[in-house]
Scaffold this motif. Structure first.
Motif, PDB file in Angstrom:
ATOM      1  N   ALA A 190      -8.487 -51.156 -57.915  1.00  0.00           N
ATOM      2  CA  ALA A 190      -8.626 -50.982 -59.524  1.00  0.00           C
ATOM      3  C   ALA A 190      -9.216 -50.342 -59.912  1.00  0.00           C
ATOM      4  CB  ALA A 190     -10.151 -52.067 -59.427  1.00  0.00           C
ATOM      5  N   ALA A 191      -9.517 -48.630 -59.506  1.00  0.00           N
ATOM      6  CA  ALA A 191      -9.940 -47.785 -60.170  1.00  0.00           C
ATOM      7  C   ALA A 191      -7.820 -47.033 -59.841  1.00  0.00           C
ATOM      8  CB  ALA A 191     -10.320 -46.411 -59.362  1.00  0.00           C
ATOM      9  N   VAL A 192      -7.281 -47.143 -59.312  1.00  0.00           N
ATOM     10  CA  VAL A 192      -6.019 -46.336 -59.526  1.00  0.00           C
ATOM     11  C   VAL A 192      -4.823 -47.604 -60.697  1.00  0.00           C
ATOM     12  CG1 VAL A 192      -3.703 -46.085 -57.801  1.00  0.00           C
ATOM     13  CG2 VAL A 192      -6.050 -45.910 -56.742  1.00  0.00           C
ATOM     14  N   LEU A 193      -5.325 -48.638 -60.068  1.00  0.00           N
ATOM     15  CA  LEU A 193      -4.567 -49.309 -61.279  1.00  0.00           C
ATOM     16  C   LEU A 193      -4.756 -49.091 -62.776  1.00  0.00           C
ATOM     17  CD1 LEU A 193      -2.599 -51.552 -60.638  1.00  0.00           C
ATOM     18  CD2 LEU A 193      -4.127 -53.170 -60.674  1.00  0.00           C
ATOM     19  N   SER A 194      -6.231 -48.326 -62.961  1.00  0.00           N
ATOM     20  CA  SER A 194      -6.701 -48.621 -64.126  1.00  0.00           C
ATOM     21  C   SER A 194      -6.068 -47.154 -64.539  1.00  0.00           C
ATOM     22  CB  SER A 194      -8.560 -47.978 -64.167  1.00  0.00           C
ATOM     23  OG  SER A 194      -9.012 -49.639 -63.721  1.00  0.00           O
ATOM     24  N   LEU A 195      -6.469 -45.865 -64.175  1.00  0.00           N
ATOM     25  CA  LEU A 195      -5.680 -44.990 -64.368  1.00  0.00           C
ATOM     26  C   LEU A 195      -4.365 -44.996 -64.643  1.00  0.00           C
ATOM     27  CD1 LEU A 195      -6.492 -41.578 -63.434  1.00  0.00           C
ATOM     28  CD2 LEU A 195      -5.440 -42.301 -61.512  1.00  0.00           C
ATOM     29  N   PHE A 196      -2.945 -45.403 -63.885  1.00  0.00           N
ATOM     30  CA  PHE A 196      -2.057 -45.632 -64.093  1.00  0.00           C
ATOM     31  C   PHE A 196      -2.678 -46.757 -65.833  1.00  0.00           C
ATOM     32  CE2 PHE A 196      -1.224 -44.772 -59.927  1.00  0.00           C
ATOM     33  CZ  PHE A 196      -0.667 -43.690 -60.386  1.00  0.00           C
ATOM     34  N   ALA A 197      -2.832 -47.321 -65.914  1.00  0.00           N
ATOM     35  CA  ALA A 197      -2.835 -48.023 -67.462  1.00  0.00           C
ATOM     36  C   ALA A 197      -2.959 -47.064 -67.871  1.00  0.00           C
ATOM     37  CB  ALA A 197      -3.960 -48.869 -67.329  1.00  0.00           C
ATOM     38  N   ILE A 198      -4.483 -46.097 -67.659  1.00  0.00           N
ATOM     39  CA  ILE A 198      -4.349 -44.973 -68.862  1.00  0.00           C
ATOM     40  C   ILE A 198      -2.900 -43.789 -68.680  1.00  0.00           C
ATOM     41  CG2 ILE A 198      -5.211 -43.151 -69.351  1.00  0.00           C
ATOM     42  CD1 ILE A 198      -7.788 -44.682 -67.993  1.00  0.00           C
ATOM     43  N   ILE A 199      -2.525 -43.445 -68.044  1.00  0.00           N
ATOM     44  CA  ILE A 199      -1.583 -42.559 -68.370  1.00  0.00           C
ATOM     45  C   ILE A 199      -0.554 -43.882 -69.393  1.00  0.00           C
ATOM     46  CG2 ILE A 199       1.073 -41.772 -66.509  1.00  0.00           C
ATOM     47  CD1 ILE A 199      -1.466 -41.236 -64.582  1.00  0.00           C
ATOM     48  N   GLY A 200       0.038 -44.318 -68.504  1.00  0.00           N
ATOM     49  CA  GLY A 200       1.195 -45.680 -68.991  1.00  0.00           C
ATOM     50  C   GLY A 200       0.732 -45.774 -70.446  1.00  0.00           C
ATOM     51  N   ALA A 201      -0.305 -45.689 -71.429  1.00  0.00           N
ATOM     52  CA  ALA A 201      -0.624 -46.306 -72.033  1.00  0.00           C
ATOM     53  C   ALA A 201      -0.320 -45.174 -73.203  1.00  0.00           C
ATOM     54  CB  ALA A 201      -2.102 -46.576 -72.441  1.00  0.00           C
ATOM     55  N   LEU A 202      -0.930 -44.191 -72.642  1.00  0.00           N
ATOM     56  CA  LEU A 202      -0.554 -42.095 -73.185  1.00  0.00           C
ATOM     57  C   LEU A 202       0.745 -42.002 -73.139  1.00  0.00           C
ATOM     58  CD1 LEU A 202      -3.229 -39.914 -71.389  1.00  0.00           C
ATOM     59  CD2 LEU A 202      -2.750 -40.421 -74.160  1.00  0.00           C
ATOM     60  N   LEU A 203       1.450 -42.564 -71.989  1.00  0.00           N
ATOM     61  CA  LEU A 203       2.951 -41.745 -71.912  1.00  0.00           C
ATOM     62  C   LEU A 203       3.760 -42.926 -73.422  1.00  0.00           C
ATOM     63  CD1 LEU A 203       5.645 -41.044 -70.360  1.00  0.00           C
ATOM     64  CD2 LEU A 203       5.985 -43.098 -69.907  1.00  0.00           C
ATOM     65  N   VAL A 204       3.273 -44.123 -73.397  1.00  0.00           N
ATOM     66  CA  VAL A 204       3.621 -44.862 -74.752  1.00  0.00           C
ATOM     67  C   VAL A 204       3.306 -45.080 -75.900  1.00  0.00           C
ATOM     68  CG1 VAL A 204       3.418 -47.061 -75.778  1.00  0.00           C
ATOM     69  CG2 VAL A 204       4.310 -47.212 -73.470  1.00  0.00           C
ATOM     70  N   GLY A 205       1.951 -44.036 -76.030  1.00  0.00           N
ATOM     71  CA  GLY A 205       1.022 -44.442 -77.005  1.00  0.00           C
ATOM     72  C   GLY A 205       1.638 -42.362 -77.519  1.00  0.00           C
ATOM     73  N   LEU A 206       2.433 -41.931 -76.712  1.00  0.00           N
ATOM     74  CA  LEU A 206       3.175 -40.404 -76.737  1.00  0.00           C
ATOM     75  C   LEU A 206       3.928 -40.799 -77.825  1.00  0.00           C
ATOM     76  CD1 LEU A 206       1.644 -37.895 -74.536  1.00  0.00           C
ATOM     77  CD2 LEU A 206       0.401 -38.327 -76.777  1.00  0.00           C
ATOM     78  N   SER A 207       5.183 -41.523 -77.376  1.00  0.00           N
ATOM     79  CA  SER A 207       6.444 -42.019 -77.428  1.00  0.00           C
ATOM     80  C   SER A 207       6.079 -42.561 -79.074  1.00  0.00           C
ATOM     81  CB  SER A 207       6.598 -42.336 -76.722  1.00  0.00           C
ATOM     82  OG  SER A 207       6.933 -42.643 -75.548  1.00  0.00           O
ATOM     83  N   TYR A 208       5.045 -43.247 -78.953  1.00  0.00           N
ATOM     84  CA  TYR A 208       5.703 -44.238 -79.981  1.00  0.00           C
ATOM     85  C   TYR A 208       4.568 -42.889 -81.344  1.00  0.00           C
ATOM     86  CZ  TYR A 208       3.762 -46.722 -84.292  1.00  0.00           C
ATOM     87  OH  TYR A 208       3.532 -47.821 -85.402  1.00  0.00           O
ATOM     88  N   GLU A 209       4.237 -42.306 -81.416  1.00  0.00           N
ATOM     89  CA  GLU A 209       3.759 -41.089 -82.304  1.00  0.00           C
ATOM     90  C   GLU A 209       4.706 -40.000 -82.088  1.00  0.00           C
ATOM     91  OE1 GLU A 209       1.239 -40.472 -84.344  1.00  0.00           O
ATOM     92  OE2 GLU A 209      -0.068 -42.388 -83.586  1.00  0.00           O
ATOM     93  N   GLY A 210       5.584 -40.021 -81.600  1.00  0.00           N
ATOM     94  CA  GLY A 210       6.683 -38.494 -81.918  1.00  0.00           C
ATOM     95  C   GLY A 210       8.051 -39.133 -82.396  1.00  0.00           C
ATOM     96  N   THR A 211       7.958 -41.253 -82.520  1.00  0.00           N
ATOM     97  CA  THR A 211       9.378 -41.414 -83.090  1.00  0.00           C
ATOM     98  C   THR A 211       8.996 -42.150 -84.409  1.00  0.00           C
ATOM     99  OG1 THR A 211       8.838 -43.618 -81.221  1.00  0.00           O
ATOM    100  CG2 THR A 211      10.755 -41.446 -80.708  1.00  0.00           C
ATOM    101  N   VAL A 212       7.660 -42.780 -84.440  1.00  0.00           N
ATOM    102  CA  VAL A 212       7.307 -43.537 -85.276  1.00  0.00           C
ATOM    103  C   VAL A 212       8.160 -43.084 -87.354  1.00  0.00           C
ATOM    104  CG1 VAL A 212       5.230 -42.865 -86.039  1.00  0.00           C
ATOM    105  CG2 VAL A 212       5.347 -44.795 -86.545  1.00  0.00           C
ATOM    106  N   GLU A 213       7.734 -42.162 -87.188  1.00  0.00           N
ATOM    107  CA  GLU A 213       8.358 -41.409 -88.171  1.00  0.00           C
ATOM    108  C   GLU A 213       9.627 -41.485 -88.479  1.00  0.00           C
ATOM    109  OE1 GLU A 213       7.472 -39.862 -91.945  1.00  0.00           O
ATOM    110  OE2 GLU A 213       6.171 -40.825 -90.692  1.00  0.00           O
TER     111      GLU A 213
END
Lengths: 219, 230
Positions: A16-39
């Motif tokens: 569960a910990a490994v899975l959560s870690l990757f969920a966080i990394i994935g969410a970070l990646l998506v969040g950063l791409s969104y921030e970078g492209t939304v404008e």
């Protein structure tokens, strides 16, 4: 691999910990791409829409920020959707034209989104298809890029042609249909006619609304 | 030694194990977007980018992601990359994005990607996984482009229509056309055209393979036995 000396509970927790870690990394990646492209995406969408609107109403004919000067109206019977947007073009404060965005629910396959520009005097500035799912090679000739057919609405009005002629030829009107495809042009002709009827009955309100609610709405 | 290994991986990805022609994976986007060469190429490149990133990450974490949770982890990695690619395409190739539309998010469901993560990247070092991703991706892109080009040419008599969407304004002169008079073959543009076209491509590949193997047999008969089983 899972059968080690490890207890099952510990194993599940680590998993569960490994899975959560990757969920966080994935969410970070998506969040950063969104921030970078939304404008830039919003900018793209505004430009694409403005290009479409300027194709029917040249930018030289108005001087207000068209995309910010709109009204959301509710006329499902005429314009096909519960709420549709009306862009208002003005020059030195005087109304020049409106651009309606009717939706055709009964295309050949799915909805067709149109923009219909109508000048002050009730003549059409032009009509374009924003999006559709008509058959490639047949119904998609309603796109200006594929066939000049839709340019034929230019300067038409409720008086020209006469109301009884606002149909495709097969139905006794003046507008061409395409070989093998009558449904898409028929639906477009009907929707443009409804837009003109809407404009005729609501013209005063649309322009009064321009004066009263003239403040540019926030996009 | 390692060179031979890379060579085998590359040939597998491009030809022997071509995901579209042999594994028949990723058929949904393959059928749906290959109505022009540029659409096929665009989706192929997007898929290759996702495949490369997912193979690299999966290979990088292969030693410490436990077997029980590896599939959900792979799915999460792939989904994140696809979303990122979707946002980037929307930002930098907006027109193409509007055409490919729903099929960009659907890269997630392309079994070829999770297939490579599970079958290759989770068992091989990073460099080999990168080579694998590139060969598989290029192989898939080639099939998408060839099928798209065929359907575009037969269907509407053009080639490279819409190239500026992908390559910018310099590509506006690339479009080849048979002229306005070309009547068009609707069947080629509609979905059945994709099935028929893919069928012919698979048949062609099988014919070539047969030729190659019969020649290989002659060569082996003449010289010493060589070659790896495929």
């Amino acid at each position: 691999m899972a059968e080690g000396p490890e207890k099952p509970v510990a194993s599940a927790l680590i998993g569960a910990a490994v899975l959560s870690l990757f969920a966080i990394i994935g969410a970070l990646l998506v969040g950063l791409s969104y921030e970078g492209t939304v404008e830039r995406i919003a900018q793209n969408e505004r430009e694409a829409l403005l290009t479409q609107l300027n194709a029917i109403l040249p930018a030289t004919e108005y001087d207000n920020p068209l995309l910010q000067d709109y009204l959301d109206v509710q006329a499902p019977a005429r314009l096909g959707a519960q709420q549709t947007r009306v862009y208002r073009a003005r020059k030195t404060g005087q109304p020049v034209a409106v651009i309606l965005s009717p939706v055709i629910a009964n295309g050949y396959s799915g909805a067709i989104n149109l923009v219909v520009g109508i000048r002050q005097d009730g003549r059409l500035a032009g009509v374009r298809v924003l999006s559709h799912r008509e058959t490639p090679g047949l119904g998609d000739k309603i796109e200006a890029d594929r066939n000049p057919w839709i340019l034929g609405f230019h300067d038409k009005s409720l008086q020209d042609p006469a109301p009884a002629q606002w149909k495709v030829r097969r139905d006794g009107g003046v507008f061409d249909q395409f070989t093998g495809a009558t449904i898409s042009p028929r639906a477009v002709v009907a929707a443009v006619r409804q837009s003109l009827l809407y404009y005729r009955s609501e013209q005063a309100n649309l322009f009064r609304a321009i004066d009263e609610k003239g403040k540019p709405a926030d996009g | 030694m390692a060179d031979i290994e890379y060579r085998r991986i590359t040939l597998d990805g491009l030809w022997h194990n071509n995901q579209a022609l042999v594994a028949l994976l990723g058929l949904c986007p393959l059928m749906a977007v290959t109505n022009t060469l540029v659409n096929g190429l665009g989706l192929g490149l997007a898929t290759t980018a996702v495949l490369l990133m997912s193979n690299l990450s999966v290979s990088g974490i292969r030693h410490w992601v436990r077997a029980e949770v590896r599939l959900p982890v792979f799915v999460m990695i792939i989904a994140s990359f696809v979303t990122a690619v979707e946002l980037l395409m929307n930002a930098y190739f907006h027109e193409l994005y509007k055409i490919l539309g729903i099929f960009i998010p659907l890269i997630v469901t392309n079994c070829a990607i999770i297939g490579r993560a599970e079958a290759f990247a989770s068992r091989n070092p990073i460099s080999a996984s990168a080579v694998d991703a590139l060969s598989i991706g290029v192989g898939f892109t080639l099939v998408l482009s060839v099928l798209g080009g065929l359907r575009e040419f037969i269907g509407q008599g053009t080639l490279f229509a819409g190239a500026p969407l992908l390559f910018g304004d310099i590509a506006s002169s690339w479009e080849l056309s048979l002229g306005e008079e070309y009547p068009g073959v609707l069947l080629a543009i509609l979905p059945p055209g994709a099935f028929i076209g893919l069928g012919f491509l698979i048949a062609l590949k099988n014919i070539i393979d047969k030729r190659l193997s019969s020649r290989a047999v002659e060569v082996t008969a003449a010289t010493a036995p060589a070659g790896a089983p495929s």
